[in-house]
Design a protein around this motif. Structure first.
Motif, PDB file in Angstrom:
ATOM      1  N   THR A 672       0.844  -1.196   0.000  1.00  0.00           N
ATOM      2  CA  THR A 672       0.000   0.000   0.000  1.00  0.00           C
ATOM      3  C   THR A 672       0.878   1.244   0.000  1.00  0.00           C
ATOM      4  N   SER A 673       0.557   2.179  -0.860  1.00  0.00           N
ATOM      5  CA  SER A 673       1.329   3.428  -0.915  1.00  0.00           C
ATOM      6  C   SER A 673       1.035   4.266   0.319  1.00  0.00           C
ATOM      7  N   LEU A 674       2.104   4.760   0.943  1.00  0.00           N
ATOM      8  CA  LEU A 674       1.974   5.652   2.087  1.00  0.00           C
ATOM      9  C   LEU A 674       2.065   7.119   1.670  1.00  0.00           C
ATOM     10  N   ARG A 675       3.078   7.406   0.839  1.00  0.00           N
ATOM     11  CA  ARG A 675       3.255   8.789   0.389  1.00  0.00           C
ATOM     12  C   ARG A 675       4.098   8.795  -0.872  1.00  0.00           C
ATOM     13  N   ALA A 705       7.154   6.176   0.058  1.00  0.00           N
ATOM     14  CA  ALA A 705       7.060   5.106   1.056  1.00  0.00           C
ATOM     15  C   ALA A 705       5.836   4.242   0.797  1.00  0.00           C
ATOM     16  N   TRP A 706       5.972   2.956   1.164  1.00  0.00           N
ATOM     17  CA  TRP A 706       4.910   1.969   1.033  1.00  0.00           C
ATOM     18  C   TRP A 706       4.885   1.097   2.286  1.00  0.00           C
ATOM     19  N   THR A 707       3.737   0.572   2.627  1.00  0.00           N
ATOM     20  CA  THR A 707       3.667  -0.487   3.633  1.00  0.00           C
ATOM     21  C   THR A 707       3.631  -1.828   2.910  1.00  0.00           C
ATOM     22  N   SER A 738       9.945   1.575  13.596  1.00  0.00           N
ATOM     23  CA  SER A 738      11.009   2.554  13.351  1.00  0.00           C
ATOM     24  C   SER A 738      12.380   1.906  13.291  1.00  0.00           C
ATOM     25  N   LYS A 764       4.037  -7.136  12.369  1.00  0.00           N
ATOM     26  CA  LYS A 764       3.862  -5.726  12.049  1.00  0.00           C
ATOM     27  C   LYS A 764       4.095  -5.514  10.554  1.00  0.00           C
ATOM     28  N   PRO A 765       3.416  -4.547   9.959  1.00  0.00           N
ATOM     29  CA  PRO A 765       3.716  -4.228   8.564  1.00  0.00           C
ATOM     30  C   PRO A 765       5.131  -3.681   8.428  1.00  0.00           C
ATOM     31  N   THR A 767       7.759  -1.167   6.415  1.00  0.00           N
ATOM     32  CA  THR A 767       7.705   0.099   5.695  1.00  0.00           C
ATOM     33  C   THR A 767       8.910   0.188   4.782  1.00  0.00           C
ATOM     34  N   SER A 769      10.920   2.597   2.092  1.00  0.00           N
ATOM     35  CA  SER A 769      11.054   3.958   1.581  1.00  0.00           C
ATOM     36  C   SER A 769      12.120   3.986   0.496  1.00  0.00           C
TER      37      SER A 769
END
Length: 814
Positions: A672-675, A705-707, A738, A764-765, A767, A769
């Protein structure tokens, strides 16, 4: 096994043919070889409690009084989880490595002054004990400055910030002494003299500093300190890079070379590397790092007649640095072996042999220009494009180099005392791609011919109408009988007067020796063909027969011509005393699948594309992405059972073939696209190299970024699950929450992350970038892999994310 260290001319008829033509490539190997000098080097205890002894003379290493030419591979224990050491060391040993080298990276063990950590992934003792159980000898590279592409060369921040380093400063030496004293406690009882695997230590690294409290005196101080603390070992070394300084006799220099220079500053491809050119004088390569220029004379240059040519850092790959990101092809690495061995190298040491990852503690361990480093590297990733990568998966280079390891395991004792012989005509320099590149090493009338026409990123010409003439004390060997064309990008080792069983010998062959194995039907000498080069053999024996080619009698020799390489390319040889031998000539592809393993108290050849992990009397195979397993053995197995049903599919020439199949597993990820990406700032020029430097951390605010959500079941019940990421950009980073778990500089390759080691955290997903790559970025990428974007454009693209399953197969033979 009988080795041809020098076949008396009175007992053989050398393959003297008609006079060599004008186009024949000639080598005069009649001169006397220098006698090995002993007693020059000040060594430690060389004998183990069992009586095994390691020695060194001016020309080669010895093991139990016999010449020894081992393979050494670098693997940093702190860069791989301790839970994986056993399997990784087993794979390294099975691939033909004899000695394991590892850096002692100070900052991993004393990040805070006086607080030492030897636990978990930092458990040096456990690592060395595990290596010893797998039959690996160990070379401990003590430092205290090691480089290793790590922050401050491994020296802790609190040392760097409070005192002078890399010299005879009293306070610095006190801290080194305390650290080494703690290290000695960790390895107590594991030295060679105690029956342990540690045979040597390296002092410092890449040392060419001259000044107050520096120079050879500092190396002498460090060696004396190590010895006084208890590091009593057979071998003491120092890197013999450009302009190196060291106390002669106290240490022996070791050398290396790389196929490219990621630490360089050019944004275009480099001129042809000297790594691919045979050396007939100096041992010092000018392409070993930012500190080397290939011209300044150091102590190693004047030590040649007293010390052997030993290697510690021939590139098993290269790191990816920010300003230069070359991608290695298997031939780029493998072609170095015949060149270096043909130049006289008598210890082939790889850096790196197994990639890894940097830990993140109070700081990152990243080498970076922002703290004064010469280079920028990823924060975590240290895959190095090595034979075994960061996660232990075999990179494509492994099958290309393994045949040379098998060769050295069998004929290293023959090669080690051989003298390098320079051809009559050689290339004018490393940039001359027209003249044939080859050398010969001989002892008496036996020898090997080394040839290379592969130069990374440069296409050489086809060498047409080639024949070789080697003048030996007993006569001239001219071969092959008919002039041949050698295509570009070929490299090989061919034998001259190689002993077989009894009085038989291989006078010459246009195929490379691979190994020699004992079977119930007798010994088998295995060779392999050079692609697109005819396979001809000349054999000295009472009789020679084959169904795979033509045999004709030529004086004292039998000539085998037109041999079609493969598992059925068998030549039967019998000498006058009735001793029988067989010669098997495989294809290069078949040879690249061969490992030598011990099964059922006997050595066997195992041919498979899977990774091979010996486990005592059993074997574990790993198939990356394919549920099918196929393997073949020579000789055949009496009985084999597996964790999955194993089926015998019958004979394949001299080999017996077997198959097994795992249940295929497929899983997909949710992305999924984050930004979207913002506008990346221009790449800055700076640092000690005055070249492109890694962007500031704040620049990552412009990263896309994507999840990535991995199904929990995807990693269960399989060998491993790999996240394969096809992407384009500048820098990619992968997080759990993080926590940064991996990162890459874009170089055009698929980014692969093995997920097994992250376990339950994958609930957890992830991330992902990607910092955009600007079209005007002054960085080097291989032309075929460089994105086609305009200077005023940028790209941050995620093309695909896939899950790929790895499968395991356990085999037992009782």
């Amino acid at each position: 096994m009988r080795y041809a260290l020098g076949i008396a001319a009175s007992t053989i008829a050398l393959a003297a043919m008609s006079p060599a033509s004008a186009d024949t490539l000639r080598v005069d190997a009649r001169g006397a070889a220098p006698k090995p000098e002993t007693g020059y080097l000040k060594l430690g205890t060389a004998r183990s409690p069992s009586g095994s002894e390691i020695g060194v003379n001016s020309r080669y290493l010895t093991l139990d009084g016999k010449p020894w030419l081992p393979v050494m591979g670098e693997f940093h224990y702190v860069r791989t989880p301790a839970s994986e050491w056993d399997a990784e060391l087993a794979k390294i040993k099975a691939s033909g490595v004899d000695i394991l080298a590892t850096y002692l990276i100070w900052d991993y063990h004393e990040e805070v002054e006086g607080k030492f950590d030897w636990s978990g992934d930092r458990d040096l003792r456990r690592f060395i004990e595990t290596a010893g159980r797998h039959g690996l000898k160990v070379f401990l590279r003590l430092g205290p400055w090691v480089h290793a592409e790590v922050r401050y060369g491994g020296i802790p921040d609190w040392v760097v910030q409070s005192m002078p380093t890399r010299g005879d400063d009293a306070i610095y030496l006190d801290h080194v002494r305390r650290f080494w004293s703690e290290t000695e406690r960790q390895v107590k009882g594991l030295l060679w003299k105690n029956g342990g695997p540690i045979i040597g230590v390296q002092i410092e690294n890449e040392y060419n500093l001259r000044g107050v409290n520096q120079g050879a005196k500092h190396i002498a101080t460090l060696k004396a300190m190590a010895v006084n603390l208890g590091f009593d070992v057979p071998l003491y070394t120092v890197t013999g890079w450009d302009a190196t300084v060291y106390p002669k006799r106290d240490v022996t220099p070791v050398f290396g070379g790389y196929p490219d220079e990621p630490w360089g500053i050019p944004v275009d491809k480099l001129p042809p590397k000297e790594t691919y050119a045979f050396r007939f004088g100096s041992r010092v390569s000018g392409d070993l790092g930012a500190q080397t220029k290939g011209g300044a004379v150091g102590d190693a240059d004047g030590d040649i007649e007293h010390t052997p040519f030993l290697g510690a850092e021939f590139g098993g790959g290269i790191p990816t640095m920010y300003r230069r990101r070359p991608v290695m092809q298997p031939d780029d690495i493998a072609a170095m072996l015949p060149v270096q061995l043909g130049s006289g190298v008598n210890l082939y040491g790889y850096y790196m042999y197994h990639g890894g990852r940097n830990a993140i503690g109070r700081t990152t361990l990243q080498e970076q220009t922002s703290i004064g480093g010469y280079n920028d590297l990823p924060i975590v990733d240290y895959d190095f494009q090595a034979p075994f990568g960061q996660y232990g998966a075999a990179n494509p280079v492994l099958p290309a180099i393994r045949p040379f390891h098998l060769f050295l395991q069998t004929w290293g004792p023959v090669l080690a005392p051989m003298t390098v012989r320079k051809p009559d005509v050689t290339p004018r320099d490393a940039t001359d791609l027209t003249a044939p590149r080859f050398s010969v090493r001989t002892a008496g009338d036996a020898g090997f011919l080394f040839y290379n026409s592969h130069v990374r990123q440069y296409a050489g010409p086809v060498q047409r109408g080639v024949r070789f003439a080697v003048d030996l004390p007993g006569g001239t060997v001219n071969f092959p009988d008919r002039a041949i064309d050698i295509p570009a990008d070929r490299y090989f080792i061919w034998p001259i007067n190689l002993a077989l069983s009894g009085d038989s010998s291989l006078a010459w062959a246009t195929a490379q020796p691979l190994t020699r194995i004992t079977t119930p039907a007798g010994p088998v000498t295995v060779l392999y063909a050079v692609p697109d080069v005819p396979v001809d053999l000349a054999i000295r024996a009472a009789s020679v027969t084959t169904r795979a080619g033509r045999v004709r009698r030529d004086g004292a020799l039998f000539k085998v011509e037109g041999l079609a390489a493969g598992t059925s390319a068998v030549v039967d040889v019998v000498d006058a005393g009735g001793h029988r031998d067989r010669i098997l000539v495989l294809t290069q592809d078949q040879a690249r699948g061969v490992s030598r393993v011990r099964i059922g108290h006997a050595d066997r050849l195992l041919m498979t594309k899977a990774e091979v992990v010996p486990q005592g009397d059993a074997l574990h195979l790993v198939s990356r992405g394919d549920p099918g397993f196929a393997f073949a053995t020579l000789p055949a197995l009496d009985r084999v059972t597996g964790s999955r049903p194993v089926r015998s599919t019958g004979a394949d020439g001299l080999f017996a073939r077997y198959t097994a199949t795992a249940v295929p597993r497929r899983a997909t990820v949710a992305v999924t696209s984050l930004r979207p990406a913002g506008k990346a700032p221009p790449v800055r020029i700076g640092g000690a190299a005055n070249a492109a430097v890694e962007p500031y951390p704040e620049s990552f605010s412009t990263a896309a970024a994507w999840t990535v959500l991995v199904p929990p079941a995807a990693t269960q019940g399989v060998e491993d699950t790999r996240l394969s990421i096809d992407w384009t950009g500048d820098i990619g980073r992968l997080f759990i929450g993080s926590e940064l778990i991996d990162d890459r500089y874009y170089d055009g390759r698929t980014w692969t992350v093995n997920l097994r080691r992250f376990g339950d955290r994958l609930a957890k997903p992830l991330t992902l970038s990607i910092l955009p790559l600007r079209g005007d970025a002054p960085i080097y990428l291989d032309a075929a892999l460089k994105p086609k974007i305009a200077a005023d454009e940028q790209v941050a693209k995620l093309s695909a994310v896939r899950l790929e399953t790895d499968y395991g197969l356990d085999l037992r033979f009782d």
